[in-house]
Design a protein around this motif. Structure first.
Motif, PDB file in Angstrom:
ATOM      1  N   ILE A 145      55.091  42.576  32.876  1.00  0.00           N
ATOM      2  CA  ILE A 145      55.838  41.286  32.990  1.00  0.00           C
ATOM      3  C   ILE A 145      54.466  40.472  34.380  1.00  0.00           C
ATOM      4  O   ILE A 145      53.641  39.990  34.745  1.00  0.00           O
ATOM      5  N   TRP A 146      55.025  41.518  35.529  1.00  0.00           N
ATOM      6  CA  TRP A 146      54.131  41.176  36.349  1.00  0.00           C
ATOM      7  C   TRP A 146      52.452  41.280  36.003  1.00  0.00           C
ATOM      8  O   TRP A 146      51.457  40.556  37.393  1.00  0.00           O
ATOM      9  N   ILE A 147      51.743  42.290  35.073  1.00  0.00           N
ATOM     10  CA  ILE A 147      50.642  42.622  35.440  1.00  0.00           C
ATOM     11  C   ILE A 147      49.673  41.429  34.074  1.00  0.00           C
ATOM     12  O   ILE A 147      49.013  40.997  34.696  1.00  0.00           O
ATOM     13  N   LEU A 148      51.045  41.297  33.434  1.00  0.00           N
ATOM     14  CA  LEU A 148      50.435  40.593  32.868  1.00  0.00           C
ATOM     15  C   LEU A 148      50.251  39.238  32.160  1.00  0.00           C
ATOM     16  O   LEU A 148      49.434  38.201  31.363  1.00  0.00           O
ATOM     17  N   VAL A 149      51.303  38.595  32.654  1.00  0.00           N
ATOM     18  CA  VAL A 149      51.370  37.188  33.139  1.00  0.00           C
ATOM     19  C   VAL A 149      51.517  37.025  34.255  1.00  0.00           C
ATOM     20  O   VAL A 149      50.940  36.086  34.383  1.00  0.00           O
ATOM     21  N   ALA A 150      51.924  37.560  35.410  1.00  0.00           N
ATOM     22  CA  ALA A 150      52.358  37.430  37.100  1.00  0.00           C
ATOM     23  C   ALA A 150      50.578  37.281  37.599  1.00  0.00           C
ATOM     24  O   ALA A 150      50.097  35.775  38.262  1.00  0.00           O
ATOM     25  N   LEU A 151      49.590  38.290  37.610  1.00  0.00           N
ATOM     26  CA  LEU A 151      49.202  38.063  38.226  1.00  0.00           C
ATOM     27  C   LEU A 151      47.433  37.230  37.412  1.00  0.00           C
ATOM     28  O   LEU A 151      47.057  37.232  38.163  1.00  0.00           O
ATOM     29  N   PRO A 152      47.594  37.389  35.931  1.00  0.00           N
ATOM     30  CA  PRO A 152      47.053  36.619  35.771  1.00  0.00           C
ATOM     31  C   PRO A 152      46.611  35.137  35.659  1.00  0.00           C
ATOM     32  O   PRO A 152      46.127  34.434  36.724  1.00  0.00           O
ATOM     33  N   LEU A 153      48.071  34.274  35.913  1.00  0.00           N
ATOM     34  CA  LEU A 153      48.612  33.588  36.228  1.00  0.00           C
ATOM     35  C   LEU A 153      47.797  33.303  38.191  1.00  0.00           C
ATOM     36  O   LEU A 153      47.868  31.817  38.187  1.00  0.00           O
ATOM     37  N   PHE A 154      48.475  33.879  38.477  1.00  0.00           N
ATOM     38  CA  PHE A 154      47.726  33.547  40.159  1.00  0.00           C
ATOM     39  C   PHE A 154      46.311  33.845  40.263  1.00  0.00           C
ATOM     40  O   PHE A 154      46.332  32.999  41.520  1.00  0.00           O
ATOM     41  N   VAL A 155      45.921  34.134  39.742  1.00  0.00           N
ATOM     42  CA  VAL A 155      44.362  34.421  39.813  1.00  0.00           C
ATOM     43  C   VAL A 155      43.866  33.034  39.342  1.00  0.00           C
ATOM     44  O   VAL A 155      42.564  32.572  39.653  1.00  0.00           O
ATOM     45  N   LEU A 156      43.969  32.903  38.249  1.00  0.00           N
ATOM     46  CA  LEU A 156      44.129  31.412  37.961  1.00  0.00           C
ATOM     47  C   LEU A 156      44.321  30.180  38.810  1.00  0.00           C
ATOM     48  O   LEU A 156      43.574  29.017  38.605  1.00  0.00           O
ATOM     49  N   GLY A 157      45.395  30.195  39.396  1.00  0.00           N
ATOM     50  CA  GLY A 157      45.674  28.938  40.257  1.00  0.00           C
ATOM     51  C   GLY A 157      45.319  29.342  42.088  1.00  0.00           C
ATOM     52  O   GLY A 157      44.425  28.083  42.212  1.00  0.00           O
ATOM     53  N   GLY A 158      44.601  30.473  41.872  1.00  0.00           N
ATOM     54  CA  GLY A 158      43.937  30.597  43.073  1.00  0.00           C
ATOM     55  C   GLY A 158      42.391  30.017  42.699  1.00  0.00           C
ATOM     56  O   GLY A 158      42.022  28.983  44.090  1.00  0.00           O
ATOM     57  N   ILE A 159      42.304  30.176  41.888  1.00  0.00           N
ATOM     58  CA  ILE A 159      40.233  29.255  42.022  1.00  0.00           C
ATOM     59  C   ILE A 159      40.701  28.073  41.126  1.00  0.00           C
ATOM     60  O   ILE A 159      39.727  27.673  41.891  1.00  0.00           O
TER      61      ILE A 159
END
Length: 270
Positions: A145-159
């Motif tokens: 969940i952290w790799i497939l959901v949290a990490l992509p959303l975190f990067v998209l929010g940062g961008i």
């Protein structure tokens, strides 16, 4: 001459901490750490509010505690976009350039100590064959969940936060050169007041923490989410009032302190 007279007239109304009002909103020394703390705090605050709302709505059955932990993991993964966006937004607003390293610091600021603590506690529980130990399947599920959901959303929010390059607007005019002031005594410095600022709000929820920790360790069932929501509201109000009061005291003591000490350029870290 007119400009000089106007400046003298303005200075007549400036007494005490008002002399340094132009230095309050200086950029902090550690921009990346400041933005990372704001981003992680925004995510945790949103996570807490959503969990309390679900608890009040009756989403967590008292005899099925697994729902609470599943909701905790899922909501934390979904709110990762807020952490990335808020951190990158404030970092860029403070004229930061290395926003990628800022995102890395934001991701590790809370998850790093949390992961280390989880590994120690879960390993101890496995060694002592406790029933509270997480099985391997659950750990793999949380990691995915952290790799497939949290990490992509975190990067998209940062961008998204990096692209919102708004200029920082201070509430008052900020001076270009920080003033030179005397260093306060250790018992009146920021560290002592930070400890006091954490101690006072902690007393508000001291009694309730016993039930919360008992529920977290698995030997108690927590179901009074309405009362917990009320305590969280009181905690927020107390924290805000204590922060404003201690910030004011810090500014007052900074301007009236006449004791010995070395002189340093003044810039508050907020």
């Amino acid at each position: 001459m007119c400009l000089h007279d106007e400046e003298l007239f303005d200075n007549q109304d400036k007494t005490g901490w008002k002399f340094i009002h132009g230095d309050v909103f200086q950029y902090p020394y550690y921009k990346s750490l400041f933005a990372a703390a704001v981003g992680s705090g925004t995510q945790l605050f949103t996570l807490t509010i959503l969990l309390l709302i679900l608890g009040i709505a009756g989403a967590f059955h008292p005899y099925k505690q697994g729902y609470l932990f599943i909701s905790l993991v899922v909501i934390y993964a979904l709110t990762s976009v807020l952490a990335g966006y808020t951190s990158a937004y404030y970092y860029v607003q403070l004229e930061g350039t290395e926003w990628v390293s800022n995102l890395l610091l934001t991701g590790l600021l809370f998850c790093g100590p949390l992961f280390a603590t989880f590994c120690i506690l879960n390993t101890t529980a496995i060694v002592y064959k406790a029933t509270t130990a997480f099985p391997s399947v659950t750990i793999v599920f949380i990691f995915l969940i952290w790799i497939l959901v949290a990490l992509p959303l975190f990067v998209l929010g940062g961008i998204a936060g990096e692209n919102c390059k708004d200029k920082f607007q201070a509430l008052c005019r900020t001076t270009k050169c920080p003033k030179t002031i005397l260093v306060l005594c250790w018992y009146r410095g920021p560290v002592s007041q930070m400890a006091l600022a954490g101690f006072l709000p902690f007393n508000v929820i001291l009694n309730e923490l016993d039930d919360i920790f008992a529920s977290a360790w698995g030997h108690n069932i927590y179901s009074i989410y309405g009362f917990l929501f009320l305590l969280c509201t009181l905690l927020l109000i107390t924290t805000a009032l204590v922060t404003v009061a201690l910030t004011y005291f810090q500014l007052v003591l900074t301007t009236i302190d006449g004791g010995g000490g070395t002189q340093i350029p003044f810039a508050l870290p907020f």
